[in-house]
Scaffold this motif. Structure first.
Motif, PDB file in Angstrom:
ATOM      1  N   ASP A  24       0.849  -1.194   0.000  1.00 18.96           N
ATOM      2  CA  ASP A  24       0.000   0.000   0.000  1.00 18.96           C
ATOM      3  C   ASP A  24       0.883   1.242   0.000  1.00 18.96           C
ATOM      4  O   ASP A  24       0.936   1.985   0.978  1.00 18.96           O
ATOM      5  N   VAL A  26       2.590   4.937  -0.704  1.00 18.45           N
ATOM      6  CA  VAL A  26       2.140   6.330  -0.778  1.00 18.45           C
ATOM      7  C   VAL A  26       2.216   6.749  -2.241  1.00 18.45           C
ATOM      8  O   VAL A  26       3.259   6.617  -2.880  1.00 18.45           O
ATOM      9  N   HIS A  36      -2.605   7.021   0.009  1.00 18.33           N
ATOM     10  CA  HIS A  36      -2.148   5.667  -0.289  1.00 18.33           C
ATOM     11  C   HIS A  36      -2.902   5.061  -1.469  1.00 18.33           C
ATOM     12  O   HIS A  36      -4.021   5.471  -1.798  1.00 18.33           O
TER      13      HIS A  36
END
Length: 287
Positions: A24, A26, A36
């Protein structure tokens, strides 16, 4: 704003539980606030028309939407709109709608699970197999043809191809050289075996008029362009295997059984019907 869209917009700025950086990542920051990948995926799933589209194809649009939402949220918070009477009133309405949506979902889940378990108990593997055998017996004889084709952009181009074939040039070589159908060109225009329901009507009609070894003497027009068709073989169609149609048969039997279950419940229930305005019905309606 539609409630479902409003919920989607809210979801894009909600902080989700932290995941491993690799799963996940950024994908942007807005004034220090991390966005995210999971937020984009959540937004995509909230739009039915985008669910089957690869995330990469709509990535930039979704990211821009989330960034815009975050910017708007920051400004709203700066103005302390969370305590605004109008906002509070809309929050209250939204909460009531969400509660009703949850109740509706619970009812539907209960109905579906009950019906599914009843159907699963009623329909056996033997019943499905019996239906399959009955389907095969009643299936009218079908035929398949094995064909090649050459797709051209104009009728004149198709006529020139037919002239080349009559002069002795092989159909396969002509297809590789001149067909505009990228899917079959490399294989010499080979389409394999197909039945009457598997192609557009004009193509099917022309192909099934040809005997094995024959090619069309005039161009065939369809929505895709102009075709020259050659039939290489004809054979009786093979019925679909049990595994291929098992689920569709089970679904068909399930739909029939569901109606029987509901009809049975109606017969044992005390049901009173009224007019749309709530007044007594003039004639008794049987369940």
């Amino acid at each position: 704003m539609n409630l479902r869209l409003a919920l989607a917009a809210v979801l894009t700025v909600v902080t989700f539980p932290a995941l491993a950086a690799g799963t996940d990542p950024v994908v942007a920051t807005v004034n220090g606030k991390e966005i995210h990948r999971s937020q984009l995926a959540e937004l995509q799933q909230s739009a039915p028309q985008l669910r089957q589209v690869p995330l990469e194809m709509v990535y930039e649009q979704l990211l821009d939407h989330v960034i815009s939402g975050q910017l708007l949220l920051e400004q709203a918070k700066k103005q302390n709109l969370e305590n605004d009477p109008e906002v509070k009133a809309q929050f209250k309405d939204a909460q009531a709608q969400i509660q009703q949506m949850v109740k509706d979902a619970q009812i539907q889940i209960l109905q579906q699970v009950y019906l599914k378990r009843r159907i699963d108990a009623d329909i056996s593997e033997d019943q499905i197999k019996a239906k399959y055998e009955d389907m095969k017996k009643n299936m009218p004889p079908q035929e398949e043809v094995k064909a090649r084709h050459i797709l051209l952009e104009t009728e004149d181009a198709a006529k020139l191809v037919i002239a080349d074939l009559k002069s002795g040039i092989s159909f396969e070589d002509e297809a590789k050289a001149k067909s505009t159908d990228a899917a079959s060109k490399a294989n010499g225009g080979d389409l394999g075996y197909f039945g009457k329901q598997e192609n557009v009507p004009e193509f099917t009609e022309a192909a099934f008029k040809l005997k094995a070894g024959e090619f069309s003497q005039t161009p065939v027009k369809t929505q895709f362009g102009w075709h020259v068709i050659k039939v290489e073989d004809r054979r009786p169609a093979t019925p679909p295997t049990y595994e291929q149609v098992k689920q569709s048969i089970k679904m068909q039997l399930g739909q029939q059984d569901a109606q029987k279950i509901i009809d049975g419940l109606k017969k044992t229930a005390k049901i009173e019907r009224f007019k749309a305005d709530g007044s007594p019905a003039s004639d008794k309606i049987k369940n």
